[in-house]
Design a protein around this motif. Structure first.
Motif, short mmCIF file in Angstrom:
data_model
loop_
_atom_site.label_atom_id
_atom_site.label_comp_id
_atom_site.label_asym_id
_atom_site.label_seq_id
_atom_site.Cartn_x
_atom_site.Cartn_y
_atom_site.Cartn_z
N UNK A 1 -6.66 0.04 0.42
CA UNK A 1 -7.75 1.17 0.76
C UNK A 1 -7.84 1.34 2.53
N UNK A 2 -7.92 0.10 2.96
CA UNK A 2 -8.02 0.21 4.45
C UNK A 2 -6.78 0.95 5.15
N UNK A 3 -5.66 0.41 4.62
CA UNK A 3 -4.38 0.85 5.25
C UNK A 3 -4.20 2.47 4.99
N UNK B 1 0.97 -1.08 0.13
CA UNK B 1 -0.15 -0.07 -0.10
C UNK B 1 1.04 1.14 -0.08
N UNK B 2 0.49 2.13 -0.67
CA UNK B 2 1.27 3.57 -0.75
C UNK B 2 0.70 4.64 -1.51
N UNK C 1 -1.10 13.73 -5.80
CA UNK C 1 -0.80 12.51 -4.76
C UNK C 1 -1.97 11.86 -4.68
N UNK C 2 -1.88 10.27 -4.99
CA UNK C 2 -3.11 9.46 -5.24
C UNK C 2 -2.65 8.00 -4.56
N UNK C 3 -3.84 7.41 -3.83
CA UNK C 3 -3.57 6.22 -3.45
C UNK C 3 -3.37 5.08 -4.23
#
Length: 319
Positions: free
Chosen positions: A310-312, A225-226, A241-243
Motif C-alpha cells: 500500500x505504501x509503495x 507490490x504491483x 487497474x487495481x493495486x
C-alpha cells in the motif's frame, strides 16, 4: 498497426517503406529508441514504417533450454503496436529459414518484399543470416548494392547497457527497479485467472491465480507490490487497474511444489476474476518467499506485506 506473417501478402500501402528488424524481446528502451528513429526517418521520407520480427524467437529453435522470454508472442506484438509503427511483419523462424545467408535474408525480406528505402538498426545489429555472419558492415554493403540507406544508432543505455539479457538478469534476481529502468515500464505477465487451492480465500486474502500458460517471464520468488489489470475492462473504468500484492513461489508453508503467480487486490474480497484475462505488473520486490512455522505467523507477515504494498503504490500512477 497492420500485422501479417506471409511476405507474399504484404500490403501495397506498406511497400517502399523504412524498416528495422530484431527479436524485440521486452520492447525495452533500446528497442524503443530504434523504433523512434524508424518513425522519424519514415516521416521525413513520407513513407510507412515497418518492423520485422520472428516467431518463435531464434534462440528457442537452436537452444530451447537456455532462454526464457520477457514478453513472448502476443505480448511483444502489443508492446510494438504502442510505439506507433505502421506495420509488423512476423516471420516464421524455422531451421530452413535459418539457412538463408545474410544477403538472401536482407534482399528477400527488405528489398523484394518491403521495397525498403532505408533500414534502421542499432550499432550492435549482428548475427543475422546463416552462421550469424551478418552485421552493420554487411547491411551497408548491401545497401550500396541495392539502393537503400542504412541508419545506425549508437549503443544505448544509461549507466547499464539497455538489453534484453540485462532485463532477464534483473528479473531473475527480483530487481524490479533495474528491470523497469531498462524496460521503461514495470515488467508484466498476462494470463487467465484459474482456480487454485483457495487457501488465500480461506485466510481472508483471496488471490487471482494466473494459469501456467500465462505469457511473460516469471521473476524471482517472493512478494511484490504491483498492479492487476482486468484486460476486458475499458481503459477509463476505475475497476480496470487495481493495486495488488503479488506472490511468486511454491507456498512452502503448505509444502507446495507447483510454482505459481497469484495476486491479491488490496482490500478487496468481493471480486470474482475466474476465467478473466488479467495483466499483473511487478513494481517493487517486498521480500523473498519464506516458510513459516504456523498459519498465524504467515497471516502476520501477509498483513505486513500488504501494508508495505500500500505504501509503495500510494504515490505511483499505474502504467
Amino acid at each position: 498497426m497492420h500485422r501479417w506473417t506471409d511476405p507474399s501478402q504484404t500490403p501495397e500501402s506498406l511497400r517502399s517503406s523504412v524498416a528495422t528488424f530484431g527479436n524485440f524481446d521486452g520492447v525495452h528502451l533500446g528497442h524503443r529508441a530504434v523504433l523512434a528513429r524508424l518513425l522519424a526517418e519514415a516521416s521525413e521520407r513520407g513513407l510507412p514504417s515497418v518492423a520485422v520480427t520472428f516467431d518463435p524467437h531464434p534462440a528457442t529453435i537452436f537452444h530451447p533450454e537456455t532462454l526464457e522470454l520477457i514478453a513472448p508472442g502476443r505480448l511483444r506484438d502489443e508492446l510494438l503496436e504502442t510505439t506507433g509503427i505502421d506495420g509488423l511483419l512476423v516471420l516464421d523462424f524455422t531451421q530452413e529459414f535459418a539457412q538463408q545467408t545474410a544477403e538472401e535474408f536482407i534482399v528477400h525480406t527488405f528489398v523484394e518484399t518491403l521495397g525498403v528505402k532505408a533500414i534502421v538498426v542499432g550499432e550492435d545489429a549482428r548475427g543475422f543470416g546463416r552462421g550469424y555472419t551478418g552485421d552493420v558492415s554487411t547491411l551497408t554493403a548491401l545497401g550500396e548494392e541495392h539502393g537503400f540507406d542504412v541508419v545506425v544508432l549508437d549503443d544505448l543505455g544509461n549507466g547499464e547497457r539497455w538489453s534484453s539479457s540485462a532485463v532477464r538478469r534483473h528479473l531473475a534476481a527480483g530487481e524490479m527497479a533495474g528491470a523497469s529502468a531498462i524496460l521503461g515500464r514495470p515488467h508484466r505477465m498476462t494470463g487467465t485467472v484459474v482456480h487454485g487451492a483457495h487457501r488465500g480465500r480461506e485466510l481472508g486474502y483471496p488471490t487471482a491465480n494466473l494459469a501456467t500458460d500465462s505469457l511473460g517471464l516469471i521473476p524471482a520468488d517472493g512478494v511484490y507490490a504491483g498492479w492487476l489489470t482486468r484486460v476486458a475492462k475499458p481503459t477509463d473504468d476505475p475497476e480496470r487497474t487495481l493495486p495488488a500484492a503479488i506472490s511468486v513461489g511454491t507456498n512452502p508453508t503448505f509444502d507446495g511444489t507447483l510454482r505459481t503467480v497469484e495476486a491479491y487486490v488490496l482490500d478487496r474480497t468481493d471480486l470474482d476474476l475466474y476465467d478473466e484475462e488479467v495483466t499483473v505488473e511487478f513494481v517493487e520486490h517486498i521480500r523473498p518467499t519464506l516458510r513459516f512455522d504456523s498459519v498465524e505467523e504467515l497471516l502476520e507477515a501477509m498483513a505486513g506485506d500488504i501494508e508495505k504494498c500500500r505504501q509503495v503504490l500510494a504515490s505511483i500512477v499505474p502504467s
